[in-house]
Design an enzyme around this catalytic site. Structure first.
Site, PDB file in Angstrom:
ATOM      1  CB  ILE A   5       0.904  -3.208 -73.821  1.00  0.00           C
ATOM      2  CG1 ILE A   5       1.477  -4.220 -74.824  1.00  0.00           C
ATOM      3  CG2 ILE A   5       2.000  -2.552 -73.007  1.00  0.00           C
ATOM      4  CD1 ILE A   5       2.306  -3.595 -75.926  1.00  0.00           C
ATOM      5  CB  ALA A  16       8.466  -4.297 -78.939  1.00  0.00           C
ATOM      6  CB  THR A  64      13.209  -0.451 -85.284  1.00  0.00           C
ATOM      7  OG1 THR A  64      14.365  -0.945 -85.942  1.00  0.00           O
ATOM      8  CG2 THR A  64      11.995  -1.084 -85.961  1.00  0.00           C
ATOM      9  CG  ASP A  65      17.555   1.240 -88.115  1.00  0.00           C
ATOM     10  OD1 ASP A  65      17.093   0.171 -87.652  1.00  0.00           O
ATOM     11  OD2 ASP A  65      18.782   1.472 -88.179  1.00  0.00           O
ATOM     12  CD  GLU A  66      15.610  -4.551 -87.682  1.00  0.00           C
ATOM     13  OE1 GLU A  66      14.755  -5.380 -88.032  1.00  0.00           O
ATOM     14  OE2 GLU A  66      16.520  -4.791 -86.894  1.00  0.00           O
ATOM     15  CE1 TYR A 110      11.174  -5.569 -83.274  1.00  0.00           C
ATOM     16  CE2 TYR A 110      12.829  -5.168 -84.966  1.00  0.00           C
ATOM     17  CZ  TYR A 110      12.189  -4.787 -83.798  1.00  0.00           C
ATOM     18  OH  TYR A 110      12.548  -3.615 -83.171  1.00  0.00           O
ATOM     19  CB  SER A 111      11.366  -4.950 -89.548  1.00  0.00           C
ATOM     20  OG  SER A 111      11.414  -5.858 -90.617  1.00  0.00           O
ATOM     21  CE  LYS A 152       8.958  -1.393 -82.881  1.00  0.00           C
ATOM     22  NZ  LYS A 152       8.560  -1.135 -81.453  1.00  0.00           N
ATOM     23  CG  ASN A 164      21.353  -2.466 -84.848  1.00  0.00           C
ATOM     24  OD1 ASN A 164      20.805  -2.061 -85.861  1.00  0.00           O
ATOM     25  ND2 ASN A 164      21.417  -3.749 -84.527  1.00  0.00           N
ATOM     26  CG  ASN A 165      19.500   1.405 -78.753  1.00  0.00           C
ATOM     27  OD1 ASN A 165      19.079   2.023 -77.791  1.00  0.00           O
ATOM     28  ND2 ASN A 165      19.186   1.750 -79.992  1.00  0.00           N
ATOM     29  CD  GLN A 170      28.692 -12.977 -81.292  1.00  0.00           C
ATOM     30  OE1 GLN A 170      29.269 -14.038 -81.065  1.00  0.00           O
ATOM     31  NE2 GLN A 170      27.552 -12.933 -81.964  1.00  0.00           N
ATOM     32  CE1 TYR A 176      23.526 -15.674 -86.122  1.00  0.00           C
ATOM     33  CE2 TYR A 176      21.936 -14.054 -86.869  1.00  0.00           C
ATOM     34  CZ  TYR A 176      22.357 -14.981 -85.938  1.00  0.00           C
ATOM     35  OH  TYR A 176      21.576 -15.202 -84.830  1.00  0.00           O
TER      36      TYR A 176
HETATM   37  P1  NAD Z   1      13.719  -5.905 -74.983  1.00  0.00           P
HETATM   38  O1  NAD Z   1      13.317  -7.161 -75.662  1.00  0.00           O
HETATM   39  O2  NAD Z   1      15.009  -5.849 -74.246  1.00  0.00           O
HETATM   40  O3  NAD Z   1      12.585  -5.457 -73.951  1.00  0.00           O
HETATM   41  C1  NAD Z   1      11.218  -5.527 -74.254  1.00  0.00           C
HETATM   42  C2  NAD Z   1      10.436  -5.295 -72.958  1.00  0.00           C
HETATM   43  O4  NAD Z   1       9.034  -5.289 -73.271  1.00  0.00           O
HETATM   44  C3  NAD Z   1      10.655  -6.400 -71.911  1.00  0.00           C
HETATM   45  O5  NAD Z   1      10.824  -5.826 -70.640  1.00  0.00           O
HETATM   46  C4  NAD Z   1       9.360  -7.208 -71.980  1.00  0.00           C
HETATM   47  O6  NAD Z   1       9.038  -7.857 -70.751  1.00  0.00           O
HETATM   48  C5  NAD Z   1       8.345  -6.134 -72.343  1.00  0.00           C
HETATM   49  N1  NAD Z   1       7.154  -6.684 -73.006  1.00  0.00           N
HETATM   50  C6  NAD Z   1       7.131  -7.527 -74.074  1.00  0.00           C
HETATM   51  N2  NAD Z   1       5.868  -7.822 -74.399  1.00  0.00           N
HETATM   52  C7  NAD Z   1       5.061  -7.133 -73.540  1.00  0.00           C
HETATM   53  C8  NAD Z   1       3.653  -6.989 -73.386  1.00  0.00           C
HETATM   54  N3  NAD Z   1       2.798  -7.643 -74.183  1.00  0.00           N
HETATM   55  N4  NAD Z   1       3.182  -6.170 -72.411  1.00  0.00           N
HETATM   56  C9  NAD Z   1       4.046  -5.509 -71.603  1.00  0.00           C
HETATM   57  N5  NAD Z   1       5.388  -5.607 -71.686  1.00  0.00           N
HETATM   58  C10 NAD Z   1       5.892  -6.403 -72.654  1.00  0.00           C
HETATM   59  O7  NAD Z   1      13.650  -4.774 -76.110  1.00  0.00           O
HETATM   60  P2  NAD Z   1      14.604  -3.523 -76.366  1.00  0.00           P
HETATM   61  O8  NAD Z   1      15.765  -3.947 -77.163  1.00  0.00           O
HETATM   62  O9  NAD Z   1      14.800  -2.810 -75.078  1.00  0.00           O
HETATM   63  O10 NAD Z   1      13.656  -2.656 -77.329  1.00  0.00           O
HETATM   64  C11 NAD Z   1      12.702  -1.759 -76.770  1.00  0.00           C
HETATM   65  C12 NAD Z   1      11.990  -1.022 -77.889  1.00  0.00           C
HETATM   66  O11 NAD Z   1      12.941  -0.332 -78.686  1.00  0.00           O
HETATM   67  C13 NAD Z   1      11.231  -1.936 -78.847  1.00  0.00           C
HETATM   68  O12 NAD Z   1      10.031  -1.287 -79.203  1.00  0.00           O
HETATM   69  C14 NAD Z   1      12.148  -2.062 -80.056  1.00  0.00           C
HETATM   70  O13 NAD Z   1      11.422  -2.300 -81.224  1.00  0.00           O
HETATM   71  C15 NAD Z   1      12.777  -0.679 -80.055  1.00  0.00           C
HETATM   72  N6  NAD Z   1      14.108  -0.576 -80.676  1.00  0.00           N
HETATM   73  C16 NAD Z   1      15.125  -1.405 -80.281  1.00  0.00           C
HETATM   74  C17 NAD Z   1      16.402  -1.240 -80.807  1.00  0.00           C
HETATM   75  C18 NAD Z   1      17.561  -2.120 -80.375  1.00  0.00           C
HETATM   76  O14 NAD Z   1      18.658  -1.969 -80.882  1.00  0.00           O
HETATM   77  N7  NAD Z   1      17.383  -3.039 -79.427  1.00  0.00           N
HETATM   78  C19 NAD Z   1      16.634  -0.221 -81.732  1.00  0.00           C
HETATM   79  C20 NAD Z   1      15.563   0.614 -82.136  1.00  0.00           C
HETATM   80  C21 NAD Z   1      14.308   0.429 -81.581  1.00  0.00           C
HETATM   81  O1  DAU Z   2      18.153  -1.592 -86.143  1.00  0.00           O
HETATM   82  C1  DAU Z   2      17.438  -1.631 -84.955  1.00  0.00           C
HETATM   83  C2  DAU Z   2      17.170  -3.059 -84.548  1.00  0.00           C
HETATM   84  O2  DAU Z   2      18.416  -3.582 -84.086  1.00  0.00           O
HETATM   85  C3  DAU Z   2      16.095  -3.187 -83.489  1.00  0.00           C
HETATM   86  O3  DAU Z   2      14.874  -2.783 -84.016  1.00  0.00           O
HETATM   87  C4  DAU Z   2      15.984  -4.627 -82.977  1.00  0.00           C
HETATM   88  O4  DAU Z   2      15.081  -4.686 -81.901  1.00  0.00           O
HETATM   89  C5  DAU Z   2      17.351  -5.081 -82.507  1.00  0.00           C
HETATM   90  O5  DAU Z   2      17.304  -6.438 -82.104  1.00  0.00           O
HETATM   91  C6  DAU Z   2      18.380  -4.899 -83.609  1.00  0.00           C
HETATM   92  O6  DAU Z   2      18.114  -5.805 -84.717  1.00  0.00           O
HETATM   93  P1  DAU Z   2      19.299  -6.620 -85.455  1.00  0.00           P
HETATM   94  O7  DAU Z   2      18.686  -7.801 -86.084  1.00  0.00           O
HETATM   95  O8  DAU Z   2      20.125  -5.701 -86.269  1.00  0.00           O
HETATM   96  O9  DAU Z   2      20.177  -7.004 -84.136  1.00  0.00           O
HETATM   97  P2  DAU Z   2      20.900  -8.354 -83.688  1.00  0.00           P
HETATM   98  O10 DAU Z   2      21.637  -8.017 -82.431  1.00  0.00           O
HETATM   99  O11 DAU Z   2      20.008  -9.523 -83.669  1.00  0.00           O
HETATM  100  O12 DAU Z   2      21.966  -8.585 -84.857  1.00  0.00           O
HETATM  101  C7  DAU Z   2      22.885  -7.580 -85.247  1.00  0.00           C
HETATM  102  C8  DAU Z   2      23.650  -8.092 -86.459  1.00  0.00           C
HETATM  103  O13 DAU Z   2      24.495  -9.169 -86.053  1.00  0.00           O
HETATM  104  C9  DAU Z   2      22.775  -8.668 -87.549  1.00  0.00           C
HETATM  105  O14 DAU Z   2      23.352  -8.354 -88.800  1.00  0.00           O
HETATM  106  C10 DAU Z   2      22.804 -10.190 -87.324  1.00  0.00           C
HETATM  107  C11 DAU Z   2      24.199 -10.390 -86.770  1.00  0.00           C
HETATM  108  N1  DAU Z   2      24.383 -11.508 -85.804  1.00  0.00           N
HETATM  109  C12 DAU Z   2      23.529 -11.592 -84.760  1.00  0.00           C
HETATM  110  C13 DAU Z   2      23.708 -12.572 -83.798  1.00  0.00           C
HETATM  111  C14 DAU Z   2      22.759 -12.699 -82.623  1.00  0.00           C
HETATM  112  C15 DAU Z   2      25.470 -12.368 -85.950  1.00  0.00           C
HETATM  113  O15 DAU Z   2      26.277 -12.283 -86.912  1.00  0.00           O
HETATM  114  N2  DAU Z   2      25.654 -13.330 -84.991  1.00  0.00           N
HETATM  115  C16 DAU Z   2      24.814 -13.468 -83.921  1.00  0.00           C
HETATM  116  O16 DAU Z   2      25.041 -14.353 -83.087  1.00  0.00           O
END
Ligand code: NAD
Ligand code: DAU
Length: 339
Positions: free
Chosen positions: A66, A87, A128-130, A155-156, A159, A184-185, A199, A212
């Protein structure tokens, strides 16, 4: 009255990642008049298998970055919307090495906004809500669209920066943009670095789950199918220039989620390791999604978290080939961080 935008030809960045690929599958299944061009760099988190098997006349994959303005000049014209998911998404990685986060999340968003401006393309920004920082465990408040930005992690903060670019490009240049901030998804196809899949796959590979800190941090879980339906709703019916929070009232602490997983997988409640906390670890996230629900009429379809978790466990159990290769490298990264 809500004006309805009917996109025919959209670009989905990050469409080979966890949430982006869910959105691509959602569009293919539910909106037959819309063609999707996926733009994805296929980083360690992207996997072309996530969109394999979708009809070729509906979905095209362009492998690229991108941040590549010349590539955007080639592919953006002819599209009527960009839905920007791509991202660097993992907090722990951002603490170990923030640089790719600044590049992809900030510069990448800037490049896309410039392309949206040049070609007058509707732009939806996934965030993200972060960006709102965290709440105390005993605080009755939840995040709303009016909550001030207070991001904690590299990260946040990237964003948050990207959201602010979107607001500025809308106000200054009139880019037709909307923003959504989701909690969180969970669900299938999530990378094994993230909490729930880590896990589950630890248990499936005979490794003890890792929790953690004190395990009391709260996350507000939403099934990724519901994130996709919310994004479609905002893209097609949201008001230009507005932000919408997406959440499904799914607050749970990490210990409770882990104990659910252990129970569903037939393990004892204490079969896990406490590990070193994440630096700057946000305590609690909680979303108030009243605006999205009342203004646009969206509601989540997955309201039973334990049922969604059970199905997610089944998916990881039945799709080992999808995650086995990434697992070893992921755990090596965690070991280097002492987690
Ligand atoms: P992910 O890490 O699973 O996927 C990210 C994707 O982006 C990958 O396919 C990667 O190859 C691609 N990518 C990374 N850098 C790139 C670049 N420079 N150019 C083109 N493609 C690139 O992420 P996700 O968990 O699916 O999150 C997707 C979006 O949703 C992000 O913007 C994240 O901030 C947001 N989000 C995630 C969560 C969550 O719980 N995971 C919650 C709220 C918002
Ligand atoms: O809130 C939305 C965000 O949720 C997104 O923007 C991020 O992309 C997504 O990764 C997620 O962020 P978190 O940091 O909340 O997600 P993660 O899965 O890394 O961790 C969830 C919680 O679990 C957090 O409190 C840390 C904890 N954790 C995580 C891991 C990987 C553990 O206790 N043990 C672990 O092994």
């Amino acid at each position: 009255m809500v004006e309805v935008f009917a996109p025919r030809n959209i670009i989905v960045t990050g469409g080979c990642g966890f949430i982006g690929s869910n959105f691509v599958r959602y569009v293919v299944a539910n909106h037959p008049g819309t063609h999707v061009t996926v733009l994805d760099k296929l980083t360690y988190a992207g996997n072309r298998e996530n969109i394999a098997g979708l009809p070729r006349d509906r979905v095209e994959l362009v492998v690229g970055d991108i941040c590549d303005a010349d590539l955007l000049d080639k592919i953006v014209p002819g599209h009527d919307a960009i839905v920007h998911y791509a991202a660097e998404s993992h907090n722990d990685n951002s603490i170990a090495d923030p640089e790719p986060f600044v590049r992809t999340n900030v510069e990448g968003t800037y490049r896309l906004l410039e392309a949206a401006r040049r070609y007058d393309v509707r732009y939806h920004h996934i965030s993200t809500d972060e960006v709102y920082g965290d709440l105390a465990l005993d605080d009755p408040a939840r995040f709303t669209e009016e909550t001030p930005y207070r991001p904690s992690s590299p990260y946040s903060s990237t964003k948050a920066a990207s959201d602010l670019l979107v607001r500025a490009w809308h106000r200054t240049y009139g880019v037709r943009a909307t923003i959504s901030n989701c909690s969180n998804n969970y669900g299938p196809y999530q990378h094994v670095e993230k909490f729930i899949p880590r896990q589950i796959t630890n248990i499936l590979t005979g490794v003890r789950p890792k929790l953690y800190g004190d395990g009391l941090n709260v996350r507000d879980w939403i099934h990724t199918d519901d994130h996709s339906s919310a994004v479609w709703t905002i893209l097609t019916r949201g008001r230009i220039g507005e932000t919408y929070l997406i959440g499904a009232d799914g607050e749970r602490n990490n210990l409770t989620v882990l104990r659910d997983i252990l129970e569903m997988m037939g393990r004892n409640p204490d079969d896990f390791d406490w590990v070193r906390d994440r630096p700057g670890h946000d305590r609690r996230y909680a979303i108030d999604s009243t605006k999205l629900r009342t203004e646009l009429g969206w509601t989540p379809g997955h309201t039973d978290f334990r049922e969604g978790l059970r199905r997610t466990i089944a998916w990881y159990s039945e799709n080992r080939q999808w995650w086995e290769k990434a697992k070893e490298a992921t755990e090596a990264r965690y070991e280097a961080q002492g987690r």
